[in-house]
Enzyme design. Structure first.
Site, mmCIF file in Angstrom:
data_model
loop_
_atom_site.group_PDB
_atom_site.id
_atom_site.type_symbol
_atom_site.label_atom_id
_atom_site.label_comp_id
_atom_site.label_asym_id
_atom_site.label_seq_id
_atom_site.Cartn_x
_atom_site.Cartn_y
_atom_site.Cartn_z
ATOM 1 N N ASP A 69 1.001 -1.229 -0.096
ATOM 2 C CA ASP A 69 -0.062 -0.087 -0.102
ATOM 3 C C ASP A 69 1.058 1.227 0.090
ATOM 4 O O ASP A 69 1.970 1.279 0.764
ATOM 5 C CB ASP A 69 -1.127 0.026 1.458
ATOM 6 C CG ASP A 69 -2.040 0.787 1.234
ATOM 7 O OD1 ASP A 69 -2.938 0.594 1.756
ATOM 8 O OD2 ASP A 69 -1.795 2.257 0.651
ATOM 9 N N ASP A 163 -3.602 2.139 -5.419
ATOM 10 C CA ASP A 163 -2.325 2.299 -4.739
ATOM 11 C C ASP A 163 -2.227 1.247 -3.984
ATOM 12 O O ASP A 163 -1.224 1.140 -3.061
ATOM 13 C CB ASP A 163 -2.189 3.608 -3.871
ATOM 14 C CG ASP A 163 -2.800 3.314 -2.630
ATOM 15 O OD1 ASP A 163 -3.826 2.804 -2.424
ATOM 16 O OD2 ASP A 163 -2.107 3.871 -1.964
ATOM 17 N N GLU A 164 -2.856 -0.054 -4.227
ATOM 18 C CA GLU A 164 -2.714 -1.202 -3.103
ATOM 19 C C GLU A 164 -2.923 -2.568 -3.920
ATOM 20 O O GLU A 164 -3.819 -2.753 -4.877
ATOM 21 C CB GLU A 164 -3.381 -1.173 -1.961
ATOM 22 C CG GLU A 164 -4.869 -1.016 -2.020
ATOM 23 C CD GLU A 164 -5.715 -0.800 -0.793
ATOM 24 O OE1 GLU A 164 -5.253 -1.700 0.197
ATOM 25 O OE2 GLU A 164 -6.680 -0.114 -0.566
HETATM 26 N N1 DCP Z 1 -8.696 8.100 -2.029
HETATM 27 C C1 DCP Z 1 -9.738 9.126 -2.323
HETATM 28 N N2 DCP Z 1 -10.800 8.817 -1.415
HETATM 29 C C2 DCP Z 1 -10.814 8.202 -0.469
HETATM 30 C C3 DCP Z 1 -9.761 7.406 0.106
HETATM 31 C C4 DCP Z 1 -8.510 7.316 -0.999
HETATM 32 O O1 DCP Z 1 -9.634 9.479 -3.326
HETATM 33 N N3 DCP Z 1 -12.152 8.403 0.460
HETATM 34 C C5 DCP Z 1 -7.480 8.189 -2.724
HETATM 35 C C6 DCP Z 1 -6.437 8.962 -2.589
HETATM 36 C C7 DCP Z 1 -5.332 8.261 -1.575
HETATM 37 C C8 DCP Z 1 -5.369 6.833 -2.745
HETATM 38 O O2 DCP Z 1 -6.808 6.751 -2.910
HETATM 39 O O3 DCP Z 1 -4.042 8.546 -1.868
HETATM 40 C C9 DCP Z 1 -5.002 5.732 -1.750
HETATM 41 O O4 DCP Z 1 -5.684 5.649 -0.647
HETATM 42 P P1 DCP Z 1 -5.269 4.959 0.862
HETATM 43 O O5 DCP Z 1 -6.467 4.674 1.639
HETATM 44 O O6 DCP Z 1 -4.104 4.014 0.520
HETATM 45 O O7 DCP Z 1 -4.589 6.202 1.265
HETATM 46 P P2 DCP Z 1 -3.413 6.970 1.073
HETATM 47 O O8 DCP Z 1 -2.260 6.154 0.484
HETATM 48 O O9 DCP Z 1 -3.451 8.541 0.827
HETATM 49 O O10 DCP Z 1 -2.636 6.952 2.784
HETATM 50 P P3 DCP Z 1 -1.930 5.618 3.439
HETATM 51 O O11 DCP Z 1 -0.544 6.169 3.633
HETATM 52 O O12 DCP Z 1 -2.649 5.664 4.764
HETATM 53 O O13 DCP Z 1 -2.350 4.468 2.591
HETATM 54 MG MG MG Z 2 -2.145 3.957 0.528
#
Ligand code: DCP
Ligand code: MG
Length: 415
Positions: A69, A163-164
């Site tokens: 992730d 991203d995962e």
């Molecule tokens: N995303 C979005 N709306 C959401 C959740 C996520 O647009 N409600 C998008 C933005 C994030 C991406 O998806 O950058 C990946 O989601 P993640 O939940 O993996 O969150 P992040 O990668 O940003 O942070 P983390 O370090 O907690 O994984």
């Molecule tokens: Mg993420």
């Protein structure tokens, strides 16, 4: 199979060695001709027998699952591309009364700014917050680059979002080493950090990747599953969303240990069919397989001639056969694509392709016929004979749309 019964099964199923295994062990046991066995020979013999018993144990080896992730994905891409944003609290999203934060950099998170918070609230929580408009095309390109890296390690890659992804690396001797290498490759190739979780199933791997974020690497080995799960708050289980967690709290279930005390049928009574899964989760069990992303990118057929030919009539009739096959496959798989690709391989094994992209997906066999024949008639063989002819339809609107699903509409089942 419940993790806590593994040892019992392993012991119960020990049986005498087969003749083949005894033969395999024999050369090692017969170390030297002579009167009686030496101590070394006795020790070696016992070691060999134990090893042979262990290796024939019917206990299924554990799966080795990695969950990768990316850290603060959209925000990290922005900080990578705009150095002035590095080390600053940023939110990706539009600033305004109706805006929502897609994600926040780790510098913004201590203020309570995170995904799905309204931009107005985020601004109040963190007055220095910098809003950055999203660039989805860039995130998608990076996402594809990361998937390419993951596929270098196994075909069994299941993307969950941009991203995962889960990877099944059961073939590897150390999944932790594979995960470490993947993190290194992602950093070297994209300039971004990822967190990795490693364990025996998807649920545990997903929990593990979240455990040491950002830039984390955390393994839950088989022997530590029970104590790990027992101490885990239920809201951190992959598969238990906010609403379910709140309901569990009302029932006095706060940790894995609490959940484990519940009878399976009682859980089903309160949570429906999902109760069966929760019963398993409390024991660290999750049988879901890593299902690779099988979205078809193209579909085609080809034929190799018994004799190379440069006769245009023969080639047209061979093309008709290939086209019929392609068309029936298109129908069977309900596949649509806008690009028609003709492939020719010559007697010298050199290959060429000629393609045409239409305004709309190929929707009838007549169009496929016309385009493929036009492509063929435009090819200059250069005096060579053709050995193989192939036809492919690609550029499917579905495949292109595949990974653009954004996650603003997060629901319980997504968690
Ligand atoms: N995303 C979005 N709306 C959401 C959740 C996520 O647009 N409600 C998008 C933005 C994030 C991406 O998806 O950058 C990946 O989601 P993640 O939940 O993996 O969150 P992040 O990668 O940003 O942070 P983390 O370090 O907690 O994984
Ligand atoms: Mg993420």
């Amino acid at each position: 199979m419940p993790v806590n019964t593994r040892r019992e099964i392993a012991i119960r199923d020990f049986r005498p060695l087969s003749a083949r295994q005894r033969v395999a062990a024999a050369p090692l046991v017969r170390l030297a001709p002579g009167s009686g066995p030496t101590i070394l020979q006795r020790v070696t013999k016992h070691f060999v027998i134990i090893f042979a018993l262990w290796s024939r144990s019917p206990v299924m080896p554990h799966r080795k699952i990695i969950h990768i992730d990316m850290d603060a994905f959209y925000a990290s891409v922005e900080q990578r591309d705009r150095p002035e944003l590095r080390g600053r609290p940023i939110a990706v999203g539009h600033d305004g009364p109706r805006g929502v934060v897609a994600t926040a950099s780790y510098e913004a998170r201590p203020f309570g700014v995170h995904s799905a918070v309204s931009s107005a609230l985020a601004r109040r929580l963190c007055p220095d917050l910098i809003f950055v408009p999203p660039r989805f095309d860039v995130y998608k390109a990076v996402s594809l680059q990361i998937r390419g890296i993951l596929r270098d390690y196994t075909e069994l890659v299941e993307p969950l979002s941009l991203d995962e992804a889960f990877l099944d690396v059961s073939h590897a001797s150390s999944a932790t080493l594979v995960a470490r290498e993947i993190k290194g490759r992602i950093l070297a190739d994209t300039g971004l950090t990822a967190s990795a979780g490693i364990s025996v199933n998807k649920m545990l791997a997903k929990i593990a990747s979240d455990y040491r974020k950002p830039d984390g690497l955390f393994t839950i080995p088989p022997g530590q599953i029970e104590p790990f799960v027992a101490g885990l708050p239920v809201e951190r289980f992959f598969g238990i969303g906010e609403v379910t967690a709140a309901k569990m709290h009302r029932l006095g279930i706060r940790t894995g240990a609490d959940l484990r005390m519940w009878d399976e049928m009682e859980l089903v009574r309160h949570f429906g069919k999902a109760g069966h899964s929760y019963y398993g989760y409390a024991r660290g069990i999750d049988d879901r397989e890593v299902t690779p992303d099988r979205i078809r990118k193209s579909l085609g057929a080809e034929t190799t001639f018994s004799q190379d030919t440069d006769d245009r009539e023969t080639l047209l009739s061979e093309l008709a056969g290939v086209r019929g096959e392609v068309w029936s496959r298109l129908m069977r798989h309900e596949f649509r694509g806008r690009t028609v690709v003709l492939k020719l391989k010559f007697g010298d094994f050199r290959q060429i392709t000629r393609s045409r992209t239409l305004a709309a997906p190929v929707d009838c066999v007549e169009t496929l016929c016309r385009v493929s024949e036009e492509l063929l008639s435009a090819v200059d063989f250069g005096g060579r004979k053709v050995r193989l002819i192939g036809l492919t339809v690609g550029n499917s609107p579905e495949a292109c749309a595949e990974s653009v699903q954004l996650r603003f509409d997060f629901t319980e089942s997504d968690r």
